[in-house]
Design a protein around this motif. Sequence first.
Motif, PDB file in Angstrom:
ATOM      1  N   ASP A   3      46.564  -5.591  31.348  1.00 36.88           N
ATOM      2  CA  ASP A   3      47.949  -5.500  31.804  1.00 36.88           C
ATOM      3  C   ASP A   3      48.493  -6.900  32.067  1.00 36.88           C
ATOM      4  OD1 ASP A   3      49.868  -5.293  34.397  1.00 36.88           O
ATOM      5  OD2 ASP A   3      50.063  -3.499  33.159  1.00 36.88           O
ATOM      6  N   ASP A   4      49.695  -7.165  31.589  1.00 40.70           N
ATOM      7  CA  ASP A   4      50.298  -8.491  31.747  1.00 40.70           C
ATOM      8  C   ASP A   4      50.451  -8.884  33.214  1.00 40.70           C
ATOM      9  OD1 ASP A   4      50.435  -8.813  29.033  1.00 40.70           O
ATOM     10  OD2 ASP A   4      52.530  -8.211  28.857  1.00 40.70           O
TER      11      ASP A   4
ATOM     12  N   ASP B  81      41.164   0.792  32.658  1.00 45.13           N
ATOM     13  CA  ASP B  81      42.337   1.282  31.939  1.00 45.13           C
ATOM     14  C   ASP B  81      42.653   0.407  30.731  1.00 45.13           C
ATOM     15  OD1 ASP B  81      44.536   2.763  31.261  1.00 45.13           O
ATOM     16  OD2 ASP B  81      45.813   2.016  32.875  1.00 45.13           O
ATOM     17  N   LYS B  82      43.443  -0.634  30.930  1.00 46.23           N
ATOM     18  CA  LYS B  82      43.831  -1.507  29.829  1.00 46.23           C
ATOM     19  C   LYS B  82      44.244  -2.867  30.370  1.00 46.23           C
ATOM     20  CE  LYS B  82      48.552   0.314  30.021  1.00 46.23           C
ATOM     21  NZ  LYS B  82      49.626   1.009  29.302  1.00 46.23           N
TER      22      LYS B  82
ATOM     23  N   ASP C  61      48.656  -7.841  35.793  1.00 49.19           N
ATOM     24  CA  ASP C  61      47.331  -8.144  36.347  1.00 49.19           C
ATOM     25  C   ASP C  61      46.865  -9.518  35.899  1.00 49.19           C
ATOM     26  OD1 ASP C  61      46.932  -5.700  37.733  1.00 49.19           O
ATOM     27  OD2 ASP C  61      46.428  -4.707  35.851  1.00 49.19           O
TER      28      ASP C  61
ATOM     29  N   HIS D 217      42.496  -6.096  40.717  1.00 47.95           N
ATOM     30  CA  HIS D 217      43.262  -6.237  39.472  1.00 47.95           C
ATOM     31  C   HIS D 217      42.329  -6.147  38.257  1.00 47.95           C
ATOM     32  CE1 HIS D 217      47.391  -7.230  40.725  1.00 47.95           C
ATOM     33  NE2 HIS D 217      46.842  -7.788  41.785  1.00 47.95           N
TER      34      HIS D 217
ATOM     35  N   MET E 171      41.952  -3.211  35.099  1.00 51.35           N
ATOM     36  CA  MET E 171      41.984  -3.513  33.665  1.00 51.35           C
ATOM     37  C   MET E 171      40.734  -3.016  32.959  1.00 51.35           C
ATOM     38  SD  MET E 171      43.870  -7.213  33.267  1.00 51.35           S
ATOM     39  CE  MET E 171      42.850  -8.131  34.414  1.00 51.35           C
TER      40      MET E 171
ATOM     41  N   LYS F  64      44.832   0.448  42.879  1.00 49.23           N
ATOM     42  CA  LYS F  64      46.170  -0.151  42.950  1.00 49.23           C
ATOM     43  C   LYS F  64      46.509  -0.540  44.384  1.00 49.23           C
ATOM     44  CE  LYS F  64      48.043   2.094  38.833  1.00 49.23           C
ATOM     45  NZ  LYS F  64      48.975   3.118  38.292  1.00 49.23           N
TER      46      LYS F  64
END
Length: 216
Positions: free
Chosen positions: A113-114, A110-111, A116, A103, A107, A88
């Motif tokens: 992300d809008d 983790d997942k 990112d 970025h 993702m 981060k």
Amino acid sequence: GKDIRGALPGLLRGLEDQTSWEIRRASIAAIIEAGATNKGPDPVVTRALLASLQDRAAAVRLEALIALGQMGRPDDGLLLDHTFKTLKGMTNDKDKTVAVWAHLSLMELDKIDDADMAFLTKCAKTGELSRVRVQAVRALGSVATKFKTVVPQLVELLGDKDSAVAGNACIALGGLRDPGEIAEKALTELSLNKETAEELKQAALRALEDIKKGRM
């Protein structure tokens, strides 16, 4: 192959070789396989890659981010939290190509992300430096199967005035194996257009061939 673990000590030393940033970058690229275990990345390798994020060479920092994303989540919870916090922080790197992959690695670990995705999309647009746009296009290609708005973006970029951006959009679409009828049509038109530069035409043809092989 199976014996690559034996190269790990030498590669770890390569990450600290101050005589050449190219050696440090090449060591990181090779350590992705050498540092893999059945439980995820070797903790020693993850820590070494996190340390490489402080490297003075942007190319080395970028390679370390790519490696962290590709190797997957550390098995150790504390190390995973430390990795997230460090990544981060890297999204604010002074070199935007590095920020792009920070970025993406977030993702990958983790997942989707809008925020990112919005950053990657913005970096791919005109107004940014060519090298930043190219890295953003490559990053978008990595998550295209998980985010339905990416393929239309890549198709649009096929017509970009920057041939490096358009060429990497071809590569990204070809890497998806089955990007859809609209993408194939756009690639075909690009390859047949007499005004298309030869290098870009070849990139479009290679993408179409990759798509065809993927379906087989």
